[in-house]
Design an enzyme around this catalytic site. Structure first.
Site, PDB file in Angstrom:
ATOM      1  N   CYS A  34      -2.575   9.993  -7.038  1.00  0.00           N
ATOM      2  CA  CYS A  34      -2.194   9.481  -8.369  1.00  0.00           C
ATOM      3  C   CYS A  34      -3.089  10.048  -9.455  1.00  0.00           C
ATOM      4  O   CYS A  34      -2.699  10.117 -10.613  1.00  0.00           O
ATOM      5  CB  CYS A  34      -2.213   7.962  -8.377  1.00  0.00           C
ATOM      6  SG  CYS A  34      -3.751   7.272  -7.781  1.00  0.00           S
ATOM      7  N   GLU A  49      -1.576  -0.534  -9.671  1.00  0.00           N
ATOM      8  CA  GLU A  49      -2.211   0.784  -9.823  1.00  0.00           C
ATOM      9  C   GLU A  49      -1.110   1.795  -9.527  1.00  0.00           C
ATOM     10  O   GLU A  49      -0.636   1.897  -8.390  1.00  0.00           O
ATOM     11  CB  GLU A  49      -3.387   0.901  -8.849  1.00  0.00           C
ATOM     12  CG  GLU A  49      -4.393   1.948  -9.266  1.00  0.00           C
ATOM     13  CD  GLU A  49      -4.049   3.327  -8.728  1.00  0.00           C
ATOM     14  OE1 GLU A  49      -3.379   4.076  -9.480  1.00  0.00           O
ATOM     15  OE2 GLU A  49      -4.424   3.644  -7.595  1.00  0.00           O
ATOM     16  N   TRP A  77       1.161   5.635   0.883  1.00  0.00           N
ATOM     17  CA  TRP A  77       0.941   6.446   2.084  1.00  0.00           C
ATOM     18  C   TRP A  77      -0.046   7.591   1.857  1.00  0.00           C
ATOM     19  O   TRP A  77      -0.362   8.325   2.783  1.00  0.00           O
ATOM     20  CB  TRP A  77       2.274   7.046   2.568  1.00  0.00           C
ATOM     21  CG  TRP A  77       3.135   7.564   1.451  1.00  0.00           C
ATOM     22  CD1 TRP A  77       4.185   6.904   0.869  1.00  0.00           C
ATOM     23  CD2 TRP A  77       3.018   8.807   0.755  1.00  0.00           C
ATOM     24  NE1 TRP A  77       4.722   7.665  -0.141  1.00  0.00           N
ATOM     25  CE2 TRP A  77       4.023   8.851  -0.236  1.00  0.00           C
ATOM     26  CE3 TRP A  77       2.151   9.909   0.863  1.00  0.00           C
ATOM     27  CZ2 TRP A  77       4.194   9.928  -1.113  1.00  0.00           C
ATOM     28  CZ3 TRP A  77       2.316  10.973  -0.003  1.00  0.00           C
ATOM     29  CH2 TRP A  77       3.330  10.978  -0.971  1.00  0.00           C
ATOM     30  N   SER A  98       4.379   3.756  -6.801  1.00  0.00           N
ATOM     31  CA  SER A  98       5.095   4.336  -7.940  1.00  0.00           C
ATOM     32  C   SER A  98       5.276   3.313  -9.063  1.00  0.00           C
ATOM     33  O   SER A  98       5.295   2.101  -8.830  1.00  0.00           O
ATOM     34  CB  SER A  98       6.465   4.826  -7.474  1.00  0.00           C
ATOM     35  OG  SER A  98       7.226   3.734  -7.011  1.00  0.00           O
ATOM     36  N   TYR A 127       9.726  -9.574  -9.332  1.00  0.00           N
ATOM     37  CA  TYR A 127       9.603 -10.540  -8.230  1.00  0.00           C
ATOM     38  C   TYR A 127       8.760 -11.741  -8.686  1.00  0.00           C
ATOM     39  O   TYR A 127       9.083 -12.892  -8.388  1.00  0.00           O
ATOM     40  CB  TYR A 127       8.909  -9.916  -7.005  1.00  0.00           C
ATOM     41  CG  TYR A 127       9.591  -8.726  -6.373  1.00  0.00           C
ATOM     42  CD1 TYR A 127      10.973  -8.588  -6.383  1.00  0.00           C
ATOM     43  CD2 TYR A 127       8.842  -7.742  -5.726  1.00  0.00           C
ATOM     44  CE1 TYR A 127      11.579  -7.495  -5.767  1.00  0.00           C
ATOM     45  CE2 TYR A 127       9.443  -6.652  -5.117  1.00  0.00           C
ATOM     46  CZ  TYR A 127      10.813  -6.535  -5.142  1.00  0.00           C
ATOM     47  OH  TYR A 127      11.405  -5.459  -4.541  1.00  0.00           O
ATOM     48  N   LYS A 152       0.698  -4.794   3.552  1.00  0.00           N
ATOM     49  CA  LYS A 152       1.970  -4.156   3.934  1.00  0.00           C
ATOM     50  C   LYS A 152       1.758  -2.665   3.723  1.00  0.00           C
ATOM     51  O   LYS A 152       1.786  -2.172   2.604  1.00  0.00           O
ATOM     52  CB  LYS A 152       3.102  -4.668   3.032  1.00  0.00           C
ATOM     53  CG  LYS A 152       4.495  -4.594   3.629  1.00  0.00           C
ATOM     54  CD  LYS A 152       5.006  -3.193   3.971  1.00  0.00           C
ATOM     55  CE  LYS A 152       5.633  -2.453   2.805  1.00  0.00           C
ATOM     56  NZ  LYS A 152       5.992  -1.063   3.157  1.00  0.00           N
ATOM     57  N   LEU A 167       0.803  -1.228   0.000  1.00  0.00           N
ATOM     58  CA  LEU A 167       0.000   0.000   0.000  1.00  0.00           C
ATOM     59  C   LEU A 167       0.834   1.275   0.000  1.00  0.00           C
ATOM     60  O   LEU A 167       1.966   1.291   0.515  1.00  0.00           O
ATOM     61  CB  LEU A 167      -0.896   0.014   1.249  1.00  0.00           C
ATOM     62  CG  LEU A 167      -1.790  -1.215   1.440  1.00  0.00           C
ATOM     63  CD1 LEU A 167      -2.518  -1.135   2.763  1.00  0.00           C
ATOM     64  CD2 LEU A 167      -2.792  -1.335   0.293  1.00  0.00           C
ATOM     65  N   GLU A 202       5.998  12.926 -12.451  1.00  0.00           N
ATOM     66  CA  GLU A 202       4.971  12.986 -11.398  1.00  0.00           C
ATOM     67  C   GLU A 202       5.576  13.622 -10.149  1.00  0.00           C
ATOM     68  O   GLU A 202       6.460  13.042  -9.515  1.00  0.00           O
ATOM     69  CB  GLU A 202       4.470  11.573 -11.073  1.00  0.00           C
ATOM     70  CG  GLU A 202       3.284  11.602 -10.142  1.00  0.00           C
ATOM     71  CD  GLU A 202       2.773  10.223  -9.775  1.00  0.00           C
ATOM     72  OE1 GLU A 202       3.582   9.296  -9.659  1.00  0.00           O
ATOM     73  OE2 GLU A 202       1.548  10.096  -9.579  1.00  0.00           O
TER      74      GLU A 202
HETATM   75  P1  NDP Z   1       6.641   3.554  -3.477  1.00  0.00           P
HETATM   76  O1  NDP Z   1       6.140   3.019  -4.759  1.00  0.00           O
HETATM   77  O2  NDP Z   1       8.101   3.474  -3.214  1.00  0.00           O
HETATM   78  O3  NDP Z   1       5.903   2.821  -2.241  1.00  0.00           O
HETATM   79  C1  NDP Z   1       4.662   2.168  -2.307  1.00  0.00           C
HETATM   80  C2  NDP Z   1       4.714   0.894  -1.467  1.00  0.00           C
HETATM   81  O4  NDP Z   1       5.706   0.003  -1.987  1.00  0.00           O
HETATM   82  C3  NDP Z   1       5.119   1.155  -0.017  1.00  0.00           C
HETATM   83  O5  NDP Z   1       4.451   0.246   0.823  1.00  0.00           O
HETATM   84  C4  NDP Z   1       6.612   0.879  -0.031  1.00  0.00           C
HETATM   85  O6  NDP Z   1       7.167   0.602   1.215  1.00  0.00           O
HETATM   86  C5  NDP Z   1       6.659  -0.317  -0.972  1.00  0.00           C
HETATM   87  N1  NDP Z   1       7.981  -0.506  -1.560  1.00  0.00           N
HETATM   88  C6  NDP Z   1       8.941   0.425  -1.763  1.00  0.00           C
HETATM   89  N2  NDP Z   1      10.034  -0.134  -2.321  1.00  0.00           N
HETATM   90  C7  NDP Z   1       9.757  -1.446  -2.466  1.00  0.00           C
HETATM   91  C8  NDP Z   1      10.494  -2.553  -2.981  1.00  0.00           C
HETATM   92  N3  NDP Z   1      11.731  -2.424  -3.440  1.00  0.00           N
HETATM   93  N4  NDP Z   1       9.904  -3.768  -2.993  1.00  0.00           N
HETATM   94  C9  NDP Z   1       8.649  -3.921  -2.507  1.00  0.00           C
HETATM   95  N5  NDP Z   1       7.916  -2.920  -2.007  1.00  0.00           N
HETATM   96  C10 NDP Z   1       8.456  -1.693  -1.992  1.00  0.00           C
HETATM   97  O7  NDP Z   1       6.165   5.008  -3.322  1.00  0.00           O
HETATM   98  P2  NDP Z   1       6.860   6.152  -2.437  1.00  0.00           P
HETATM   99  O8  NDP Z   1       6.187   6.102  -1.167  1.00  0.00           O
HETATM  100  O9  NDP Z   1       8.326   6.077  -2.360  1.00  0.00           O
HETATM  101  O10 NDP Z   1       6.528   7.417  -3.333  1.00  0.00           O
HETATM  102  C11 NDP Z   1       7.340   7.694  -4.465  1.00  0.00           C
HETATM  103  C12 NDP Z   1       6.487   8.161  -5.605  1.00  0.00           C
HETATM  104  O11 NDP Z   1       5.576   7.129  -5.993  1.00  0.00           O
HETATM  105  C13 NDP Z   1       5.582   9.340  -5.302  1.00  0.00           C
HETATM  106  O12 NDP Z   1       6.267  10.525  -5.367  1.00  0.00           O
HETATM  107  C14 NDP Z   1       4.555   9.170  -6.377  1.00  0.00           C
HETATM  108  O13 NDP Z   1       5.083   9.670  -7.578  1.00  0.00           O
HETATM  109  C15 NDP Z   1       4.391   7.679  -6.487  1.00  0.00           C
HETATM  110  N6  NDP Z   1       3.262   7.167  -5.688  1.00  0.00           N
HETATM  111  C16 NDP Z   1       2.096   6.886  -6.307  1.00  0.00           C
HETATM  112  C17 NDP Z   1       1.008   6.471  -5.579  1.00  0.00           C
HETATM  113  C18 NDP Z   1      -0.292   6.167  -6.194  1.00  0.00           C
HETATM  114  O14 NDP Z   1      -1.322   6.362  -5.553  1.00  0.00           O
HETATM  115  N7  NDP Z   1      -0.325   5.637  -7.401  1.00  0.00           N
HETATM  116  C19 NDP Z   1       1.061   6.331  -4.128  1.00  0.00           C
HETATM  117  C20 NDP Z   1       2.361   6.588  -3.558  1.00  0.00           C
HETATM  118  C21 NDP Z   1       3.391   7.001  -4.336  1.00  0.00           C
HETATM  119  P3  NDP Z   1       7.929   1.805   2.003  1.00  0.00           P
HETATM  120  O15 NDP Z   1       6.897   2.737   2.428  1.00  0.00           O
HETATM  121  O16 NDP Z   1       8.623   1.145   3.117  1.00  0.00           O
HETATM  122  O17 NDP Z   1       8.894   2.408   1.019  1.00  0.00           O
END
Ligand code: NDP
Length: 508
Positions: free
Chosen positions: A303, A268, A168, A246, A256, A192, A166, A401
């Protein structure tokens, strides 16, 4: 709509609330086996509010074993549909009873304004779970038109163990978008949360046991994406991962899957969504309100944020003036004050990333016509809603983005240029279109390359409509609607021979 409390009442609740901090596995809260924790802070004040269990691969193994056991025993997967429905509806009733608590946890953990948590995040999370619960005993499988000699049936079966990884930006709502359809279909689910936002989700699963969802069926593993997230992605006994976040991390989940057991991956992802306003758009005051909501809602950490305003020359100046004026109505400030529409940025890391983009926009030659700076509110991290004029679609602020309160205004000559600029992006999640010409609205809605196109409003549809993206905004992943429910099921064909094998066949 929920009754709002006062800032003082929210403050009192925030300081008396029991903050959950451990993982939730097999119906019990427990620390990570390694004993490791992550500090979680309130971005509105920068104060540490909890030490959260940092789950690792061994916790993932344990939770998957419990989830699998629950699935194989059939305590949920083969429970009568009316029983699953009852338990999920009961969960919603308990959420309603605890809605102020859920809203406060969501706000102090994420920086979101309490106004949104109370009026959008918590109620919509309840509605989506209720909607999928109500669908459980109304969905039929199919019998194929295969003649009298065979009975062909197409039946849907739950995958088994599903992980939801998920983001944040809408912690509780994204959890609900995943567990609503996944639990309704009969799966065991492991969530998660993003490492900065576990609290409301931990509260939700605590309620699930009281609601009658059997132990092992719904678990939460807080922790780092690179550790717990990766372990879920690689686990050989997880059947599917539903991910929101992201595009870069979404692609990792495909890797994976390829490296492990070809688990189903539903993605998504991000967006650089266009809001197209044509010269014949009606009521520019209303359009301006929609433009402001589309880009700045949730501090732009969305998003589907319409971060590119693509506007036809004839109305551009008038609309921009109104957009700037309406932006001033969206007061930024302390999230527990219900009068504030915008709160804090989710994390210091993300705050730095947004400020970097604001700087890039200035250096690229776009003009700041509103905002452009950080805001000081105590020790919190806040950014003014920022509008860049004079942007062209090749600038980084128009292509990447930003995921923050930053709008890029791009002027175009014609409707066809507007559509080609709108589609000139690697993303395709959502697009908004404003025009009073019915024929043009239908035609252009088809031409816009996005999973959702809203016409004469900004929107993502409702519970009955699927939400997900074209291009690099997603893969298979559609949240909401019956499509989401189907997505958490395998499709099985059962073919039964009904021919009369005793009949003598005369081959002469
Ligand atoms: P991420 O894609 O990094 O995080 C989303 C989820 O994936 C979190 O639970 C994160 O855990 C987990 N994650 C991160 N790295 C890994 C990995 N290597 N393997 C498995 N799971 C992983 O988003 P961010 O929070 O870093 O945000 C970065 C950018 O992503 C934003 O600026 C935005 O552009 C985009 N984003 C888009 C969203 C949407 O709604 N579509 C939502 C959030 C972000 P953890 O929190 O521990 O990193």
């Amino acid at each position: 709509m929920s009754t709002l409390l006062t800032e003082a009442e929210y403050e009192a609740l925030a300081s008396s609330i029991d903050i959950p901090s451990n993982a939730f596995i097999d119906g019990k809260f427990m620390s990570a086996r390694s004993g490791e924790t992550i500090l979680t802070t309130n971005p509105a004040t920068s104060e540490v509010i909890a030490e959260i269990a940092a789950c690792q691969a061994e916790d993932v193994d344990y939770a998957v074993a419990k989830a699998r056991k629950a699935f194989d025993r059939g305590v949920w997967s083969r429970m009568h549909p009316s029983g699953r429905k009852r338990a999920m509806i009961q969960l919603v009733k308990l959420m309603k009873r605890h809605h102020h608590e859920l809203a406060v946890l969501e706000s102090i953990d994420s920086g979101k304004p309490i106004f949104d948590c109370e009026t959008i995040d918590v109620p919509e999370s309840m509605e989506v779970i209720a909607w999928h619960a109500e669908a459980i005993d109304k969905l039929y499988d199919q019998v194929t038109p295969s003649g009298d000699d065979a009975l062909g049936m197409i039946v849907r079966e739950p995958f088994g163990v599903v992980a939801g990884v998920l983001p944040w930006n809408f912690p509780l709502m994204m959890a609900a978008w995943k567990i609503g359809p996944a639990l309704a279909a009969g799966n065991s689910v492991i969530l998660k949360p993003a490492e900065t936002t576990s609290l409301s989700i931990l509260k939700l699963v605590e309620l699930s046991i009281e609601a009658g969802i059997p132990t092992g069926v719904l678990s939460v593993l807080p922790g780092k994406g690179s550790i717990a997230g990766q372990a879920l992605g690689m686990h050989p006994d997880i059947n599917a991962v539903s991910f929101t976040g992201s595009t870069a991390v979404g692609k990792r989940f495909l890797e994976y899957s390829a490296q492990s057991n070809l688990k189903r991956i539903l993605l998504e992802l991000g967006g650089k969504n266009p809001c197209v306003v044509l010269n014949d758009a009606e009521n520019l005051d209303y359009v301006a309100e929609q433009v402001v909501e589309a880009v700045f809602w949730n501090m732009g950490q969305n998003c589907s944020s319409n971060s590119r305003l693509i506007v036809q020359k004839g109305i551009k100046e008038e609309l921009l003036e109104k957009v700037i004026e309406k932006t001033a109505d969206w007061r930024t400030g302390y999230p527990l004050n219900p009068a504030n529409r915008l709160g804090a940025i989710n994390s210091k890391r993300h705050y730095n990333s947004i400020m970097k983009y604001i700087d890039i926009g200035k250096k690229e030659g776009a003009g700041v016509v509103a905002g452009g700076e950080a805001i000081t509110v105590g020790q919190g991290i806040y950014i003014e809603p920022t509008i860049f004029d004079g942007v062209n679609n090749n600038m980084r602020i128009a292509r990447e983005e930003i995921f923050g309160p930053v709008l890029s205004v791009i002027e175009v000559e014609s409707a066809s240029e507007a559509i080609s600029v709108a589609n000139d992006t690697e993303y395709g999640l959502q697009a908004s279109l404003f025009t009073s010409n019915l024929k043009q609205a239908h035609r252009l809605a088809r031409e816009l390359q996005a999973g959702t196109v809203s016409v004469n409003c900004y929107g993502e549809g409702d519970l009955t409509t699927p939400f997900g993206g074209y291009k690099q905004s997603g893969l298979f992943g559609r949240d909401k609607s019956l499509i989401a429910n189907n997505q958490y099921c395998e499709v099985k064909t059962i073919w039964i021979d009904l021919s009369d094998n005793d009949l003598d066949v005369d081959l002469s």
